[in-house]
Motif scaffolding. Structure first.
Motif, PDB file in Angstrom:
ATOM      1  N   LEU A  75      41.891 -26.628  38.947  1.00 31.61           N
ATOM      2  CA  LEU A  75      42.145 -26.540  37.509  1.00 31.61           C
ATOM      3  C   LEU A  75      41.345 -25.404  36.875  1.00 31.61           C
ATOM      4  N   GLU A  83      42.890 -22.183  34.921  1.00 26.71           N
ATOM      5  CA  GLU A  83      42.479 -21.887  33.545  1.00 26.71           C
ATOM      6  C   GLU A  83      41.933 -20.467  33.403  1.00 26.71           C
ATOM      7  N   GLU A  84      41.340 -19.938  34.461  1.00 28.33           N
ATOM      8  CA  GLU A  84      40.737 -18.610  34.393  1.00 28.33           C
ATOM      9  C   GLU A  84      41.684 -17.491  34.831  1.00 28.33           C
ATOM     10  N   ARG A 122      36.104 -15.797  36.499  1.00 29.77           N
ATOM     11  CA  ARG A 122      36.335 -15.064  35.242  1.00 29.77           C
ATOM     12  C   ARG A 122      35.983 -13.589  35.392  1.00 29.77           C
ATOM     13  N   ARG A 174      33.429 -21.044  37.756  1.00 29.66           N
ATOM     14  CA  ARG A 174      34.219 -20.502  36.648  1.00 29.66           C
ATOM     15  C   ARG A 174      33.785 -19.084  36.304  1.00 29.66           C
TER      16      ARG A 174
END
Length: 370
Positions: free
Chosen positions: A158, A162-163, A127, A123
């Motif tokens: 997922l 989301e990022e 990001r 993540r």
């Protein structure tokens, strides 16, 4: 297919392949059909440290648009800096992130297919890259997981969505499979169901013909396909794919003479790109077997052609062939390139102990490629 600001049609991506998808081969494939054509994988550290070889690898031709770079790395900060350099220096129009490479020199440092097991690290990398990339679309290419006991693709898909990733591609094999066995197309369907509908999901694995691509889309519901080994020695596959996605049944079935013409053009482009005939022809040798697959040319001719040291020598060794030979059909359409499963995936010590561990692993090599 929409990937951020990019309209991609047909919905086809040339997968980055080390030593293959250089400017010469991308040019050859682009001449056949449309899509996204991604350069060889480069390391983020090499880009940040301005490695001359890396900058040469990401040099695009004047007609290449959009320009796609695939980044590999394990340090979120360095990955973000690399993305910002790409934007600030106008090096590309699209950034793809490699979370699927299974080769030992990458996974033993926690990179490539090893990264998604560390969910927080994954993540953070995504990001930082999305932030550094600014207006450029960022996509992700990954595998199902490390092995069947450590599957990661649904969580990773997922997290990527989301990022702010604009598309997710799945090579439907685990890292331990390498290129052996069969791709699990059902996993592509599961990923398509799991990821929000506005994020395209692309399928990769066991696409040897344009009709395979249509089958994958119909069977899995994926939005597009990624082509890797299926195009080795067959750049006209991109013509077939464009025809297929446009509803045409026309497929290329070149005679040996047409194949030899394409083979020689590929070698000439490599010489032009590398600026040196000896190195260009030497780099081309690995392609000979793929182009001549299933044609009746004889083992000795194959061997001598793959040892050619100049363009003239290459032409001379091909001149005695029966150029009227028809396309061999299924024998030439099938699997090509390296295959075979691995006994284990090399990982950093203790890598599988804690999927939530956020420690950045040993820094990757400054050299590009994988």
């Amino acid at each position: 297919m929409k990937i951020g600001s990019l309209d991609v049609w047909p919905p086809v991506v040339l997968a980055p392949m080390a030593g293959i998808t250089n400017r010469a081969y991308r040019t050859l494939c682009r001449e056949q059909g449309g899509g996204l054509f991604v350069c060889e994988m480069i390391t983020s550290r090499a880009l940040v440290e301005r490695n001359p070889l890396t900058y040469e690898m990401i040099r695009f031709g004047p007609t290449e648009s959009p320009r796609s770079i695939q980044l590999y790395g394990v340090d979120p900060v360095v990955m973000g800096r690399a993305a910002k350099i790409i934007v600030d220096e106008d090096l590309a129009d699209h950034i793809d992130l490699n979370f699927g490479c299974p080769v030992p020199k990458v996974t033993r440092r926690g990179g490539g297919a090893a990264v998604p097991y560390k969910r927080r690290l994954l993540r953070s990398i995504i990001r930082e890259v999305v932030a550094g990339a600014g207006p450029l679309p960022v996509t992700v290419k990954m595998r199902k997981g490390i092995d069947d006991d450590h599957l990661t693709y649904l969580d990773a898909g997922l997290i990527a969505a989301e990022e702010g990733v604009q598309a997710v591609a799945l090579h439907a094999r685990t890292a331990i499979q390498h290129y052996g066995g069969f791709a699990d197309w059902d996993a592509i369907a599961r990923l398509r169901d799991a990821v929000p509908g506005d994020v395209p999901v692309l399928g990769n694995g066991d696409i040897w013909t344009a009709d395979d691509a249509l089958r994958m889309v119909a069977q899995t519901g994926c939005d597009g396909v990624v082509i890797g080994r299926g195009c080795l020695g067959r750049p006209w596959l991109f013509r077939d794919l464009e025809n297929a996605f446009n509803g045409s049944s026309e497929r290329a079935e070149p005679r040996l003479g047409e194949v030899v013409t394409m083979l020689l053009r590929h070698a000439e482009l490599l010489v032009e790109v590398m600026g040196d005939e000896k190195h260009g022809v030497s780099d081309f040798r690995k392609h000979v077997g793929w182009y001549l697959k299933a044609f009746s040319v004889g083992a000795e001719t194959r061997r001598l052609t793959a040892q050619a040291a100049s363009l003239d020598e290459l032409r001379e060794r091909l001149s005695g062939l029966d150029l009227d030979q028809p396309w061999p059909g299924e024998a030439a359409d099938g699997p090509r390139g390296k295959s075979g499963e691995r006994q284990k995936v090399l990982l950093p010590h203790g890598w599988l102990d804690d999927p939530d561990d956020f420690a950045v692993p040993e820094v990757e090599d400054a050299l590009s490629g994988g």
